[in-house]
Design an enzyme around this catalytic site. Structure first.
Site, PDB file in Angstrom:
ATOM      1  N   LYS A 155      95.760 -73.039  79.529  1.00  0.00           N
ATOM      2  CA  LYS A 155      94.760 -73.647  80.406  1.00  0.00           C
ATOM      3  C   LYS A 155      93.506 -72.795  80.520  1.00  0.00           C
ATOM      4  CE  LYS A 155      97.031 -73.964  84.000  1.00  0.00           C
ATOM      5  NZ  LYS A 155      97.060 -73.296  85.219  1.00  0.00           N
TER       6      LYS A 155
ATOM      7  N   ARG B 226      98.182 -77.268  93.468  1.00  0.00           N
ATOM      8  CA  ARG B 226      99.414 -76.714  92.910  1.00  0.00           C
ATOM      9  C   ARG B 226     100.633 -77.336  93.592  1.00  0.00           C
ATOM     10  NH1 ARG B 226      98.083 -71.800  89.876  1.00  0.00           N
ATOM     11  NH2 ARG B 226      99.968 -70.597  89.584  1.00  0.00           N
TER      12      ARG B 226
ATOM     13  N   ARG C 223     100.506 -62.339  77.321  1.00  0.00           N
ATOM     14  CA  ARG C 223      99.114 -62.449  77.768  1.00  0.00           C
ATOM     15  C   ARG C 223      98.515 -61.096  78.171  1.00  0.00           C
ATOM     16  NH1 ARG C 223      98.401 -67.329  81.755  1.00  0.00           N
ATOM     17  NH2 ARG C 223      99.617 -66.145  83.248  1.00  0.00           N
TER      18      ARG C 223
ATOM     19  N   ARG D  82      99.180 -58.556  83.753  1.00  0.00           N
ATOM     20  CA  ARG D  82      99.382 -58.897  85.159  1.00  0.00           C
ATOM     21  C   ARG D  82     100.823 -58.571  85.501  1.00  0.00           C
ATOM     22  NH1 ARG D  82      97.578 -65.061  85.618  1.00  0.00           N
ATOM     23  NH2 ARG D  82      99.222 -64.982  87.162  1.00  0.00           N
TER      24      ARG D  82
ATOM     25  N   ARG E 106     107.426 -69.456  89.234  1.00  0.00           N
ATOM     26  CA  ARG E 106     106.168 -70.195  89.052  1.00  0.00           C
ATOM     27  C   ARG E 106     106.429 -71.494  88.298  1.00  0.00           C
ATOM     28  NH1 ARG E 106     103.609 -65.150  86.564  1.00  0.00           N
ATOM     29  NH2 ARG E 106     101.768 -66.285  85.897  1.00  0.00           N
TER      30      ARG E 106
END
Ligand code: AMP
Length: 227
Positions: A13, A88, A127, A162, A174
């Site tokens: 995204k 969300r 990531r 992160r 999540r």
């Protein structure tokens, strides 16, 4: 152009959002980025949000909803916005719809990036974040956007991970929230899909297969935006 961008964490995204931002010249508003920025600046909001984020839980609606509605009133949002990471859950979707209707603003496009959970998890763990620019995507598990010599492939900046990206329990949490069609993120997205059905296809719904490489997904996205 007002756009909502949905997709599980790790679906790309952020990467594709940068393309949309460029195409329409609109701000890319990422809830997670706003929170992380507050955490690194040590603000009260950051202190309040940190525990939730580390566990992969949602920051309470009482904090998140006013923060985003306020952000949408900023000057740079006059010609539109791209919201990524909000809504969300179903409550956020309803509250956003209510607030926009009150101001006579419509959502024009809803993008739904579809990606199986296991693939998304692998991408999250690979990531890397560029310290200079959040719109410089790098991922050690994706050939097309691999860092160069351990540095950002776009600007050569330092890369960070992160902490919530390296914690499997937080990732699963999540994703539990994202794939929940009762009250979670998919419920929020379905709320806007239902609106579209009742309202002659407004907002326009764009479904994207997130599995191919970055360039292929971008090509599909651009062709569907132009259709
Ligand atoms: P992200 O960068 O989108 O993965 O978001 C990182 C974390 O920020 C999430 O796991 C949540 O803890 C928090 N967060 C982001 N967006 C929201 C939202 N719309 N509502 C509540 N919490 C959020």
């Amino acid at each position: 152009m007002n756009i909502l961008f949905f997709g599980p964490n790790g679906s790309g995204k952020g990467t594709q959002g940068a393309v949309v931002k460029e195409k329409y010249g609109i701000p890319h508003i990422e809830t997670g980025v706003i929170f992380r920025d507050n955490i690194s600046r040590g603000t009260d909001l950051g202190k309040e949000a940190k525990g939730y984020i580390d566990r992969g839980e949602l920051v309470p609606d009482s904090i998140t909803i006013p923060m985003i509605l306020d952000r949408l009133r900023a000057d740079d949002c006059k010609n539109g916005w791209l919201l990524d990471g909000f809504p969300r859950n179903l409550t956020q979707a309803r509250e956003l719809d209510k607030a926009l209707k009150k101001e006579g603003i419509a959502v024009d496009i809803v993008i739904d990036m579809v990606l199986p959970r296991e693939i998304a998890k692998g991408r999250i763990m690979g990531r890397r974040l560029c310290v200079n620019d959040n719109n410089h995507p790098n991922n050690v598990n994706i050939e097309a956007i691999k860092p160069v010599d351990g540095k950002c492939r776009i600007c050569g900046g330092e890369l960070k991970t992160r902490s919530d990206d390296q914690d499997e329990a937080a990732i699963d949490q999540r994703h539990n929230i994202y794939y929940d069609t009762k009250t979670g993120t998919m419920a929020g997205m379905n709320y806007f899909k239902e609106l579209s059905k009742k309202n002659n296809g407004i907002p326009k719904i764009i479904e994207l297969d997130g599995r191919p490489g970055v360039k292929e997904v971008t090509a599909e996205l651009l062709s569907k935006l132009e259709a």
